[in-house]
Design a protein around this motif. Structure first.
Motif, PDB file in Angstrom:
ATOM      1  N   LYS A  67       0.860  -1.179   0.000  1.00 44.05           N
ATOM      2  CA  LYS A  67       0.000   0.000   0.000  1.00 44.05           C
ATOM      3  C   LYS A  67       0.893   1.225   0.000  1.00 44.05           C
ATOM      4  O   LYS A  67       1.662   1.439   0.939  1.00 44.05           O
ATOM      5  CB  LYS A  67      -0.926   0.029   1.214  1.00 44.05           C
TER       6      LYS A  67
ATOM      7  N   ASN B  39       0.380   0.680 -10.321  1.00 43.01           N
ATOM      8  CA  ASN B  39      -0.832  -0.043 -10.728  1.00 43.01           C
ATOM      9  C   ASN B  39      -0.485  -1.265 -11.575  1.00 43.01           C
ATOM     10  O   ASN B  39      -1.066  -2.346 -11.400  1.00 43.01           O
ATOM     11  CB  ASN B  39      -1.764   0.883 -11.515  1.00 43.01           C
TER      12      ASN B  39
ATOM     13  N   GLU C  95      -1.224  -1.176  -4.298  1.00 42.45           N
ATOM     14  CA  GLU C  95      -2.412  -0.362  -4.043  1.00 42.45           C
ATOM     15  C   GLU C  95      -1.948   1.075  -3.841  1.00 42.45           C
ATOM     16  O   GLU C  95      -1.108   1.340  -2.979  1.00 42.45           O
ATOM     17  CB  GLU C  95      -3.144  -0.846  -2.790  1.00 42.45           C
TER      18      GLU C  95
ATOM     19  N   VAL D 104      -2.900   5.014  -2.928  1.00 38.45           N
ATOM     20  CA  VAL D 104      -3.874   5.888  -2.279  1.00 38.45           C
ATOM     21  C   VAL D 104      -3.301   7.299  -2.250  1.00 38.45           C
ATOM     22  O   VAL D 104      -2.127   7.489  -1.915  1.00 38.45           O
ATOM     23  CB  VAL D 104      -4.175   5.418  -0.843  1.00 38.45           C
TER      24      VAL D 104
ATOM     25  N   SER E  10     -10.342  10.134 -11.223  1.00 34.36           N
ATOM     26  CA  SER E  10     -11.181   8.932 -11.339  1.00 34.36           C
ATOM     27  C   SER E  10     -10.699   8.010 -12.454  1.00 34.36           C
ATOM     28  O   SER E  10     -11.008   6.814 -12.458  1.00 34.36           O
ATOM     29  CB  SER E  10     -12.640   9.325 -11.598  1.00 34.36           C
TER      30      SER E  10
ATOM     31  N   VAL F 140      -7.078   4.854  -8.722  1.00 38.24           N
ATOM     32  CA  VAL F 140      -6.564   4.950  -7.357  1.00 38.24           C
ATOM     33  C   VAL F 140      -7.658   5.467  -6.434  1.00 38.24           C
ATOM     34  O   VAL F 140      -8.658   6.024  -6.879  1.00 38.24           O
ATOM     35  CB  VAL F 140      -5.345   5.890  -7.274  1.00 38.24           C
ATOM     36  N   LYS F 141      -7.441   5.297  -5.129  1.00 39.38           N
ATOM     37  CA  LYS F 141      -8.324   5.905  -4.139  1.00 39.38           C
ATOM     38  C   LYS F 141      -7.765   7.273  -3.778  1.00 39.38           C
ATOM     39  O   LYS F 141      -6.542   7.438  -3.666  1.00 39.38           O
ATOM     40  CB  LYS F 141      -8.403   5.023  -2.894  1.00 39.38           C
ATOM     41  N   ALA F 142      -8.655   8.239  -3.590  1.00 39.19           N
ATOM     42  CA  ALA F 142      -8.203   9.593  -3.296  1.00 39.19           C
ATOM     43  C   ALA F 142      -8.992  10.170  -2.129  1.00 39.19           C
ATOM     44  O   ALA F 142     -10.217  10.021  -2.057  1.00 39.19           O
ATOM     45  CB  ALA F 142      -8.360  10.477  -4.529  1.00 39.19           C
ATOM     46  N   TYR F 143      -8.267  10.811  -1.214  1.00 42.44           N
ATOM     47  CA  TYR F 143      -8.891  11.410  -0.029  1.00 42.44           C
ATOM     48  C   TYR F 143      -8.391  12.833   0.151  1.00 42.44           C
ATOM     49  O   TYR F 143      -7.261  13.162  -0.222  1.00 42.44           O
ATOM     50  CB  TYR F 143      -8.560  10.594   1.221  1.00 42.44           C
TER      51      TYR F 143
ATOM     52  N   THR G 106      -6.389   9.559   6.378  1.00 42.16           N
ATOM     53  CA  THR G 106      -7.041   8.394   5.772  1.00 42.16           C
ATOM     54  C   THR G 106      -6.119   7.723   4.765  1.00 42.16           C
ATOM     55  O   THR G 106      -6.056   6.494   4.679  1.00 42.16           O
ATOM     56  CB  THR G 106      -8.356   8.808   5.081  1.00 42.16           C
ATOM     57  N   ALA G 107      -5.389   8.530   3.995  1.00 40.27           N
ATOM     58  CA  ALA G 107      -4.488   7.983   2.977  1.00 40.27           C
ATOM     59  C   ALA G 107      -3.325   7.217   3.604  1.00 40.27           C
ATOM     60  O   ALA G 107      -2.925   6.148   3.131  1.00 40.27           O
ATOM     61  CB  ALA G 107      -3.958   9.105   2.094  1.00 40.27           C
TER      62      ALA G 107
END
Length: 306
Positions: free
Chosen positions: A158, A179, A184, A186, A199, A203-206, A211-212
Motif C-alpha cells: 500500500k 498499478n 495499491e 492511495v 477517477s 486509485v483511491k483519493a482522499y 485516511t491515505a
C-alpha cells in the motif's frame, strides 16, 4: 529482452514486463555503482546529451554521472546557453543534436509532450527527464527500485502518495507503474491539489492525509510545486504544513516499518518535518543513489539498440 520502443517517454507506455526488466538491469548497475572503481566500458563509443529547459540537480547530475561511469561521451546543454535564445525551435534543436551523431537525448522540458514530439523527429533514443505536469519515468523507476530493495516486493504494497498531486509528474508516473505491478495506490491531498482526472487513474483519493496514510507500507511525500501553481490554491505554507505535512503523529497511522520517501528537493518543515526526515526508514538518500543506477540501466538499454 529489449524495450518495444527506441525511447523511454513515460511509464504509461511501458508494460509490467518492461518495467521489471529495467529494474533487473538497475539492480546489476547498482552492484557496479557500489564498487570502488566506478568505470565500466558499457557505453564506450556512445554519445549522450542532456538537454534541460528547466533547472535540476538530482536528475541532471545523475544522468551525467551515469553516462560517465559507463564511459560514454557526455555533453550537457541548457536552453539559456543554446540557440533556443536565438529563436531555434525544439524540433530543430533536437535534429541538430541528432545529426551530430548523438545516441541518446535526455530532455527535461516545461511543456507536457515535448519528449514525445522530438522522439518522432530523431533517430536518437529520447529519454523523458520530466515534461511539464505529465510524467517523470526515471524517477518512478528509482522509487520502484527503492521499494523493492527495502520491502522485497512491490506487489500488494500500500503506497500513500500525499501532497501536490495535481502538479506532480512524479505522482503520475508512480501511479501508472505501481498499478501495473500490483500495488495499491492511495492519494491524500487538498481538493485544490488533486488532479481533475483522478477517477481515470485507478486509485483511491482522499482530501485528508490521515485516511491515505493509514496502514501504508510506503508514504511518499511530494514537493509543493509553487512554480506551477496558480494563486489561491493554498491559504499559506504554514496551514499546508499543519494539515497535510508529514509529522511524527501522522506517521503513526502508517505501518510501523513504513518507508518514508520524497523525490526531492524537500521543503523542510512543509512537506516533511525534520524529525521524520532523520528517521532510519526515511530513504531519501537511497532514492538518490538508486537514481544513478536506474539511469545507468536506461541509458545502457537504449544506447545499445542503435
Amino acid at each position: 529482452m529489449k524495450l518495444s520502443s527506441k525511447d523511454l517517454l513515460g511509464m504509461k507506455e511501458l508494460s509490467a514486463e518492461e518495467i521489471r526488466y529495467i529494474l533487473y538491469q538497475a539492480e546489476i548497475m547498482k552492484q557496479l555503482l557500489m564498487q570502488n572503481a566506478k568505470k565500466t566500458p558499457h557505453l564506450q563509443g556512445k554519445t549522450v546529451v542532456t538537454l534541460f529547459y528547466e533547472n535540476s540537480t538530482r536528475t541532471r547530475m545523475s544522468f551525467e554521472l551515469a553516462s560517465k561511469y559507463m564511459s560514454a561521451n557526455a555533453a550537457n546543454m541548457t536552453a539559456s546557453g543554446s540557440s533556443v535564445q536565438k529563436g531555434e525551435s525544439l524540433i530543430d534543436t533536437a535534429r541538430t543534436l541528432d545529426v551530430m551523431g548523438t545516441d541518446v537525448i535526455v530532455i527535461r522540458h516545461q511543456m507536457s509532450g515535448a519528449p514525445h514530439l522530438i522522439a518522432q523527429h530523431t533517430n536518437a533514443a529520447v529519454v523523458n527527464a520530466g515534461d511539464g505536469m505529465n510524467e517523470h519515468p526515471t524517477q518512478a523507476l528509482l522509487d520502484l527500485l527503492t521499494m523493492k530493495e527495502k520491502k522485497g516486493k512491490i506487489e500488494d504494497l500500500k503506497v500513500a502518495i500525499i501532497g501536490d498531486v495535481a502538479h506532480s509528474r512524479v505522482a503520475r508516473s508512480n501511479i501508472y507503474a505501481l498499478n501495473k505491478l500490483g500495488a495499491e495506490v492511495v492519494l491524500g491531498a487538498p481538493a485544490t491539489l488533486m488532479p481533475r482526472d483522478i477517477s481515470e487513474l485507478g486509485v483511491k483519493a482522499y482530501e485528508n492525509v490521515e485516511t491515505a496514510i493509514k496502514d501504508a507500507d510506503v508514504v511518499m511525500c511530494l514537493r509543493l510545486q509553487k512554480e506551477r501553481q496558480q494563486s489561491g490554491l493554498l491559504p499559506s505554507m504554514r496551514e499546508y504544513s499543519k494539515f497535510f505535512g508529514l509529522n511524527s503523529e501522522r506517521l503513526k497511522l502508517a505501518k510501523e516499518d513504513a518507508l518514508i520517501m520524497h523525490p526531492g528537493p524537500v521543503n523542510r518543515g512543509i512537506e516533511l518535518c525534520t524529525e521524520v526526515m532523520d528517521l532510519d526508514r526515511a530513504v531519501i538518500d537511497e532514492q538518490v543513489t538508486n537514481g544513478v543506477a536506474v539511469r545507468m540501466a536506461v541509458l545502457n538499454i537504449l544506447a545499445k539498440r542503435s
